[in-house]
Design a protein around this motif. Structure first.
Motif, PDB file in Angstrom:
ATOM      1  N   LEU A  17      35.636   2.745  -3.929  1.00 11.06           N
ATOM      2  CA  LEU A  17      34.668   1.542  -4.460  1.00 11.06           C
ATOM      3  C   LEU A  17      34.005   1.161  -2.987  1.00 11.06           C
ATOM      4  O   LEU A  17      33.848   1.155  -1.895  1.00 11.06           O
ATOM      5  N   THR A  18      33.437   1.245  -4.073  1.00 13.50           N
ATOM      6  CA  THR A  18      31.452   0.973  -3.767  1.00 13.50           C
ATOM      7  C   THR A  18      30.855  -0.244  -4.134  1.00 13.50           C
ATOM      8  O   THR A  18      30.911  -0.315  -5.185  1.00 13.50           O
ATOM      9  N   SER A  19      29.878  -0.814  -3.132  1.00 12.18           N
ATOM     10  CA  SER A  19      29.458  -2.169  -3.883  1.00 12.18           C
ATOM     11  C   SER A  19      27.873  -2.357  -2.616  1.00 12.18           C
ATOM     12  O   SER A  19      28.155  -2.274  -1.484  1.00 12.18           O
ATOM     13  N   ALA A  20      27.018  -2.813  -3.589  1.00 15.14           N
ATOM     14  CA  ALA A  20      26.033  -3.291  -2.880  1.00 15.14           C
ATOM     15  C   ALA A  20      26.410  -4.784  -2.140  1.00 15.14           C
ATOM     16  O   ALA A  20      25.349  -5.336  -1.692  1.00 15.14           O
ATOM     17  N   ASP A  21      26.824  -5.624  -2.881  1.00 14.57           N
ATOM     18  CA  ASP A  21      27.230  -6.922  -2.463  1.00 14.57           C
ATOM     19  C   ASP A  21      28.356  -6.731  -1.245  1.00 14.57           C
ATOM     20  O   ASP A  21      29.758  -6.249  -1.679  1.00 14.57           O
ATOM     21  N   GLN A  24      32.425  -8.238  -2.383  1.00 13.96           N
ATOM     22  CA  GLN A  24      32.478  -8.111  -4.311  1.00 13.96           C
ATOM     23  C   GLN A  24      33.518  -7.496  -4.252  1.00 13.96           C
ATOM     24  O   GLN A  24      34.155  -8.722  -5.750  1.00 13.96           O
ATOM     25  N   PHE A  25      34.406  -7.008  -3.833  1.00 10.17           N
ATOM     26  CA  PHE A  25      35.691  -6.629  -3.893  1.00 10.17           C
ATOM     27  C   PHE A  25      36.568  -7.574  -3.357  1.00 10.17           C
ATOM     28  O   PHE A  25      36.712  -7.882  -2.372  1.00 10.17           O
ATOM     29  N   LYS A  26      37.832  -7.929  -4.059  1.00  9.65           N
ATOM     30  CA  LYS A  26      38.571  -9.064  -4.471  1.00  9.65           C
ATOM     31  C   LYS A  26      39.865  -9.273  -4.209  1.00  9.65           C
ATOM     32  O   LYS A  26      40.056  -8.944  -5.438  1.00  9.65           O
ATOM     33  N   ILE A  27      41.071  -8.209  -3.641  1.00  4.87           N
ATOM     34  CA  ILE A  27      42.296  -7.707  -3.912  1.00  4.87           C
ATOM     35  C   ILE A  27      42.700  -8.489  -4.665  1.00  4.87           C
ATOM     36  O   ILE A  27      43.713  -8.316  -5.952  1.00  4.87           O
ATOM     37  N   ASP A  28      43.265  -9.936  -4.822  1.00  9.29           N
ATOM     38  CA  ASP A  28      43.627 -11.256  -6.314  1.00  9.29           C
ATOM     39  C   ASP A  28      42.971 -10.753  -6.884  1.00  9.29           C
ATOM     40  O   ASP A  28      43.801 -11.038  -8.085  1.00  9.29           O
TER      41      ASP A  28
END
Length: 73
Positions: A17-21, A24-28
């Motif tokens: 997973l990649t993100s610009a912010d 941005q990824f939240k496991i919950d």
């Protein structure tokens, strides 16, 4: 999975997973979706492998039958 193999021997790859912010990824929030996605992807890859193997075996059988017919003539 066969009983004499480990999870590492059966692993086909890694979902990255990649993100610009930042954050941005939240496991919950996203964990259930990603788990479901990975299960579906596993089912798809396994199905495609079985179809490929079935077609390969069928093609080999057809070739063997053709060779046998040619040898009988």
């Amino acid at each position: 999975m066969p009983p004499n193999t480990t999870l590492e021997e059966q692993c086909l790859g890694v979902l990255v997973l990649t993100s610009a912010d930042v954050n941005q990824f939240k496991i919950d929030r996203d964990g259930d979706f990603l788990q479901t996605f990975s299960y579906l992807l596993t089912i798809y890859v396994d199905s495609m492998f079985k179809i490929y193997m079935h077609d390969t075996v069928k093609e080999q059988n057809d070739n063997l039958e053709t060779e046998a017919d040619n040898n009988n003539e």
